[in-house]
Each structure stands twice: as C-alpha cells, then as structure tokens.
Design a protein around this motif. Structure first.
Motif, PDB file in Angstrom:
ATOM      1  N   ASN A  10       0.841  -1.194   0.000  1.00  0.00           N
ATOM      2  CA  ASN A  10       0.000   0.000   0.000  1.00  0.00           C
ATOM      3  C   ASN A  10       0.878   1.247   0.000  1.00  0.00           C
ATOM      4  OD1 ASN A  10      -2.670   1.497   0.595  1.00  0.00           O
ATOM      5  ND2 ASN A  10      -1.255   2.277   2.143  1.00  0.00           N
ATOM      6  N   TYR A  11       0.530   2.176  -0.878  1.00  0.00           N
ATOM      7  CA  TYR A  11       1.226   3.474  -0.908  1.00  0.00           C
ATOM      8  C   TYR A  11       0.197   4.591  -0.764  1.00  0.00           C
ATOM      9  CZ  TYR A  11       4.210   7.340  -2.253  1.00  0.00           C
ATOM     10  OH  TYR A  11       4.906   8.529  -2.253  1.00  0.00           O
ATOM     11  N   GLY A  12       0.346   5.392   0.275  1.00  0.00           N
ATOM     12  CA  GLY A  12      -0.538   6.537   0.471  1.00  0.00           C
ATOM     13  C   GLY A  12      -1.921   6.138   0.943  1.00  0.00           C
ATOM     14  N   SER A  13      -2.814   7.130   0.954  1.00  0.00           N
ATOM     15  CA  SER A  13      -4.163   6.916   1.495  1.00  0.00           C
ATOM     16  C   SER A  13      -5.247   6.899   0.432  1.00  0.00           C
ATOM     17  CB  SER A  13      -4.481   8.022   2.511  1.00  0.00           C
ATOM     18  OG  SER A  13      -4.384   9.307   1.904  1.00  0.00           O
ATOM     19  N   GLU A  14      -4.873   7.076  -0.820  1.00  0.00           N
ATOM     20  CA  GLU A  14      -5.864   7.231  -1.878  1.00  0.00           C
ATOM     21  C   GLU A  14      -6.721   5.989  -2.072  1.00  0.00           C
ATOM     22  OE1 GLU A  14      -6.075   8.380  -6.664  1.00  0.00           O
ATOM     23  OE2 GLU A  14      -4.145   8.204  -5.651  1.00  0.00           O
ATOM     24  N   GLN A  15      -6.150   4.794  -1.854  1.00  0.00           N
ATOM     25  CA  GLN A  15      -6.864   3.558  -2.184  1.00  0.00           C
ATOM     26  C   GLN A  15      -7.159   2.714  -0.942  1.00  0.00           C
ATOM     27  OE1 GLN A  15      -6.314   2.543  -6.679  1.00  0.00           O
ATOM     28  NE2 GLN A  15      -4.598   1.696  -5.534  1.00  0.00           N
ATOM     29  N   LEU A  16      -7.272   3.347   0.204  1.00  0.00           N
ATOM     30  CA  LEU A  16      -7.496   2.585   1.427  1.00  0.00           C
ATOM     31  C   LEU A  16      -8.854   1.882   1.430  1.00  0.00           C
ATOM     32  CD1 LEU A  16      -5.956   4.799   4.253  1.00  0.00           C
ATOM     33  CD2 LEU A  16      -4.945   2.897   2.985  1.00  0.00           C
ATOM     34  N   SER A  17      -9.829   2.446   0.746  1.00  0.00           N
ATOM     35  CA  SER A  17     -11.135   1.780   0.680  1.00  0.00           C
ATOM     36  C   SER A  17     -11.033   0.451  -0.060  1.00  0.00           C
ATOM     37  CB  SER A  17     -12.170   2.682  -0.004  1.00  0.00           C
ATOM     38  OG  SER A  17     -11.796   2.958  -1.347  1.00  0.00           O
ATOM     39  N   TYR A  18     -10.173   0.395  -1.066  1.00  0.00           N
ATOM     40  CA  TYR A  18      -9.966  -0.870  -1.775  1.00  0.00           C
ATOM     41  C   TYR A  18      -9.207  -1.856  -0.901  1.00  0.00           C
ATOM     42  CZ  TYR A  18     -11.151   2.083  -5.767  1.00  0.00           C
ATOM     43  OH  TYR A  18     -11.774   2.963  -6.621  1.00  0.00           O
ATOM     44  N   LEU A  19      -8.193  -1.360  -0.198  1.00  0.00           N
ATOM     45  CA  LEU A  19      -7.439  -2.230   0.702  1.00  0.00           C
ATOM     46  C   LEU A  19      -8.354  -2.836   1.759  1.00  0.00           C
ATOM     47  CD1 LEU A  19      -4.764  -3.404   1.709  1.00  0.00           C
ATOM     48  CD2 LEU A  19      -4.400  -1.274   2.994  1.00  0.00           C
ATOM     49  N   GLU A  20      -9.254  -2.027   2.302  1.00  0.00           N
ATOM     50  CA  GLU A  20     -10.207  -2.537   3.295  1.00  0.00           C
ATOM     51  C   GLU A  20     -11.044  -3.664   2.707  1.00  0.00           C
ATOM     52  OE1 GLU A  20     -12.417   0.887   4.429  1.00  0.00           O
ATOM     53  OE2 GLU A  20     -10.893   1.632   5.820  1.00  0.00           O
ATOM     54  N   GLN A  21     -11.477  -3.503   1.462  1.00  0.00           N
ATOM     55  CA  GLN A  21     -12.289  -4.524   0.813  1.00  0.00           C
ATOM     56  C   GLN A  21     -11.491  -5.807   0.589  1.00  0.00           C
ATOM     57  OE1 GLN A  21     -14.294  -3.015  -2.665  1.00  0.00           O
ATOM     58  NE2 GLN A  21     -14.999  -5.035  -3.323  1.00  0.00           N
ATOM     59  N   VAL A  22     -10.241  -5.664   0.167  1.00  0.00           N
ATOM     60  CA  VAL A  22      -9.385  -6.834  -0.067  1.00  0.00           C
ATOM     61  C   VAL A  22      -9.140  -7.587   1.237  1.00  0.00           C
ATOM     62  CG1 VAL A  22      -7.072  -7.566  -0.763  1.00  0.00           C
ATOM     63  CG2 VAL A  22      -8.277  -5.819  -2.103  1.00  0.00           C
ATOM     64  N   VAL A  23      -8.822  -6.847   2.310  1.00  0.00           N
ATOM     65  CA  VAL A  23      -8.539  -7.479   3.603  1.00  0.00           C
ATOM     66  C   VAL A  23      -9.779  -8.176   4.150  1.00  0.00           C
ATOM     67  CG1 VAL A  23      -7.928  -7.016   6.007  1.00  0.00           C
ATOM     68  CG2 VAL A  23      -6.650  -5.917   4.152  1.00  0.00           C
ATOM     69  N   LYS A  24     -10.926  -7.531   4.023  1.00  0.00           N
ATOM     70  CA  LYS A  24     -12.174  -8.141   4.493  1.00  0.00           C
ATOM     71  C   LYS A  24     -12.442  -9.455   3.776  1.00  0.00           C
ATOM     72  CE  LYS A  24     -17.123  -7.220   5.092  1.00  0.00           C
ATOM     73  NZ  LYS A  24     -18.223  -6.229   4.898  1.00  0.00           N
ATOM     74  N   GLU A  25     -12.219  -9.477   2.473  1.00  0.00           N
ATOM     75  CA  GLU A  25     -12.449 -10.701   1.698  1.00  0.00           C
ATOM     76  C   GLU A  25     -11.494 -11.804   2.143  1.00  0.00           C
ATOM     77  OE1 GLU A  25     -14.548 -12.964  -0.992  1.00  0.00           O
ATOM     78  OE2 GLU A  25     -14.919 -10.830  -0.575  1.00  0.00           O
ATOM     79  N   LEU A  26     -10.237 -11.472   2.354  1.00  0.00           N
ATOM     80  CA  LEU A  26      -9.255 -12.462   2.788  1.00  0.00           C
ATOM     81  C   LEU A  26      -9.640 -13.063   4.136  1.00  0.00           C
ATOM     82  CD1 LEU A  26      -5.968 -10.599   1.803  1.00  0.00           C
ATOM     83  CD2 LEU A  26      -6.768 -12.748   0.813  1.00  0.00           C
ATOM     84  N   ASN A  27     -10.162 -12.230   5.019  1.00  0.00           N
ATOM     85  CA  ASN A  27     -10.536 -12.707   6.344  1.00  0.00           C
ATOM     86  C   ASN A  27     -11.806 -13.547   6.341  1.00  0.00           C
ATOM     87  OD1 ASN A  27      -8.877 -11.602   8.863  1.00  0.00           O
ATOM     88  ND2 ASN A  27      -8.763 -10.056   7.239  1.00  0.00           N
ATOM     89  N   ASN A  28     -12.529 -13.538   5.234  1.00  0.00           N
ATOM     90  CA  ASN A  28     -13.749 -14.342   5.125  1.00  0.00           C
ATOM     91  C   ASN A  28     -13.503 -15.719   4.509  1.00  0.00           C
ATOM     92  OD1 ASN A  28     -15.518 -12.511   6.311  1.00  0.00           O
ATOM     93  ND2 ASN A  28     -15.962 -11.462   4.384  1.00  0.00           N
ATOM     94  N   PHE A  29     -12.256 -16.025   4.138  1.00  0.00           N
ATOM     95  CA  PHE A  29     -11.963 -17.349   3.591  1.00  0.00           C
ATOM     96  C   PHE A  29     -12.278 -18.412   4.647  1.00  0.00           C
ATOM     97  CE2 PHE A  29      -8.488 -16.036   0.288  1.00  0.00           C
ATOM     98  CZ  PHE A  29      -9.410 -15.229  -0.349  1.00  0.00           C
ATOM     99  N   GLU A  47      -9.136  -2.936  10.230  1.00  0.00           N
ATOM    100  CA  GLU A  47      -9.494  -4.195  10.879  1.00  0.00           C
ATOM    101  C   GLU A  47      -9.181  -5.369   9.959  1.00  0.00           C
ATOM    102  OE1 GLU A  47     -13.396  -6.410  12.885  1.00  0.00           O
ATOM    103  OE2 GLU A  47     -13.555  -4.369  12.084  1.00  0.00           O
ATOM    104  N   GLY A  48      -8.549  -6.390  10.529  1.00  0.00           N
ATOM    105  CA  GLY A  48      -8.253  -7.593   9.770  1.00  0.00           C
ATOM    106  C   GLY A  48      -6.813  -7.711   9.322  1.00  0.00           C
ATOM    107  N   ILE A  49      -6.057  -6.617   9.397  1.00  0.00           N
ATOM    108  CA  ILE A  49      -4.634  -6.689   9.082  1.00  0.00           C
ATOM    109  C   ILE A  49      -3.893  -7.161  10.322  1.00  0.00           C
ATOM    110  CG2 ILE A  49      -2.577  -5.394   8.421  1.00  0.00           C
ATOM    111  CD1 ILE A  49      -4.329  -3.522   6.828  1.00  0.00           C
TER     112      ILE A  49
END
Length: 273
Positions: A10-29, A47-49
């Motif tokens: 992750n670089y910067g704060s511009e795409q944190l909403s996408y990172l949140e979505q990716v992390v949430k999906e990983l935690n639902n495996f 949450e989830g990292i």
C-alpha cells in the motif's frame, strides 16, 4: 486448515477503501487460516490486518519488492503465499484453483490469473495493450482442462504454494528483482535491427513495480498458463476500474470483452463464449 500468508503493498491513502475490501475478503476465507501483512509507507488502522510494516525508502517504486522479502522470510511458516497490490480482490476460489491446477500441471508450468475491470458494457481486460496477446499455439490440456499462455504475464499479484516458492527461490534471488540486461551479442543485434528500421523489443517489458510479480513468471523456469476452460474463475478484479474510461489520466486500452471472447473461442475451438 491450510495456513496462508497474504502480503499486500500500500502506498498513500488514496486507495485505502480498496485495501479494506481486499482485507475483508481475505478474512472471510473458510478453508484457509489467512495472515495478512501490509507493506506501507504510512501507518494503517484497518481491521483484519495482522501486521503493518511502515517502510521508509528512498525509492518507493521498490516498496512492492519488500513484499517478496517478507514472503521469503516466512517460507517455512505457511502452506500457500499471496502477493497483491492493494486494489486487486483475491477470492477464495483463486487459492482453491491454484492448488487444484498445481496438482495437474507439470513442474515447469504454473497457473496464473487475468486482470479485469467492468462497467455496464461488460468486462475489460487491461492486459490487452501494446502488442500483448494470447499465444494461439500454446494450448495444452491436462485432465480435460484447457490451458493457454497470455504473453503479458503481469497480473499485479501472484499465488505460490510452499514448494513452488522454495523452487523459484532456488532459481532467482527472491528478495531482489531480476536484472534483465541483455548480453553483448543481443545488444549488438538490437542496434543492427534499429539501424535497419526493424522492430526492436524493449530491454525491459515491465516496470520496476510490475517486475515484482512478472519475475516469478519470466525467470523461474515456469511457464504461466491460464485455465481457459474455466476462464471466469481465473479472473481477478482490479477494483478501481480505471482503464475502462481512462480515469485519472490512465489510457483507455484496447481491452474490450468482444476481443477476449473471440480469442477464447479460437483457443478452445468452440463457441463457448
């Protein structure tokens, strides 16, 4: 339960909403116990990292490469490993498929994914640009599943089993980018082709950031194949959908769904798509 390590950049704060979505999906495996580590230039509170490594680098183009170092350092601790940029959405079936295909493919083959974006007009495939295309002579069949090679191996991600990681690490320095300088004779031939106004291939097809995943597919002795008979299950969503309409200065690429369907039908020898 299978132990999986997902290392994201992750670089910067511009795409944190996408990172949140990716992390949430990983935690639902459900079949995988996923540990999530993020290499970032800023602190994160998502949450989830499981762990954030805040990196201070002179050249942040090298930030993605630090993910490979983390993966290599944990090679004995997990069963399967994922690398991804912060805006590519891993699904559980991506891991299921990678394990399934790894049990089918010869050791000198490795399964991969194709990036896609979508809007109300259909899917778009950013890998379709410049002269990149399917290798129409590359079709191979294993256990009634059809595979083919797309010669743009960039997918902003990779998935490796432990055995694949160890083998690849014996072929390349997993912690460093492969230096793809051409030999002296190749450089002479390149100059001659340029003098004769013939097509000259670039010394590097991929940027430093891209090479974090393309090195795996280019220089480790494993040809990347896409399972085209299960094509929809081997797509990974680039969440921002930037290339469809050329948002934020990105060029709209020749990546339309019709071209992909025609190519797949040619490869499969059917009218499936």
């Amino acid at each position: 339960m299978i132990k999986a390590l997902a290392v994201l950049v992750n670089y910067g704060s511009e795409q944190l909403s996408y990172l949140e979505q990716v992390v949430k999906e990983l935690n639902n495996f459900e079949k995988y116990e996923v540990t999530v580590i993020v290499q970032s230039n800023i602190s994160l509170n998502i949450e989830g990292i499981d762990h954030v490594n805040v990196m201070q680098l002179e050249d942040y183009q090298l930030l993605p490469l630090t993910c490979r170092e983390v993966i290599w350092n944990h090679r004995d601790d997990f069963d399967i490993f994922l690398y991804g940029e912060n805006d590519h959405l891993f699904k559980e079936y991506h891991l299921d498929n990678h394990i399934k295909y790894s049990n089918l493919l010869p050791d000198n083959r490795i399964s991969g994914l194709i990036q896609y974006e979508f809007n109300d007009q259909g899917n778009y495939y950013p890998a379709y640009h410049l002269d990149f295309d399917w290798d129409f002579q590359s079709v191979e069949v294993f256990d009634n599943k059809v595979f083919a090679h797309f010669n743009n191996v960039h997918q902003a991600t990779f998935i490796l089993t432990k055995s694949q990681l160890v083998e690849i690490g014996s072929r390349i320095n997993f912690k460093e980018l492969v230096n793809n300088e051409r030999s002296f004779s190749q450089k002479i031939l390149r100059r001659l082709r340029k003098k004769l106004n013939l097509k000259v291939e670039p010394l590097e097809k991929y940027s430093v950031k891209c090479k974090v995943n393309t090195d795996i597919f280019e220089f480790a002795g494993k040809k990347k194949l896409i399972c085209i008979s299960e094509f929809e299950d081997n797509l990974i969503h680039h969440l921002p959908n930037l290339y469809i309409d050329g948002d934020k200065g990105r060029l709209k690429l020749r990546s339309d769904e019709l071209k992909m369907k025609k190519s797949l039908n040619q490869l499969l020898g059917t009218n499936k798509y």
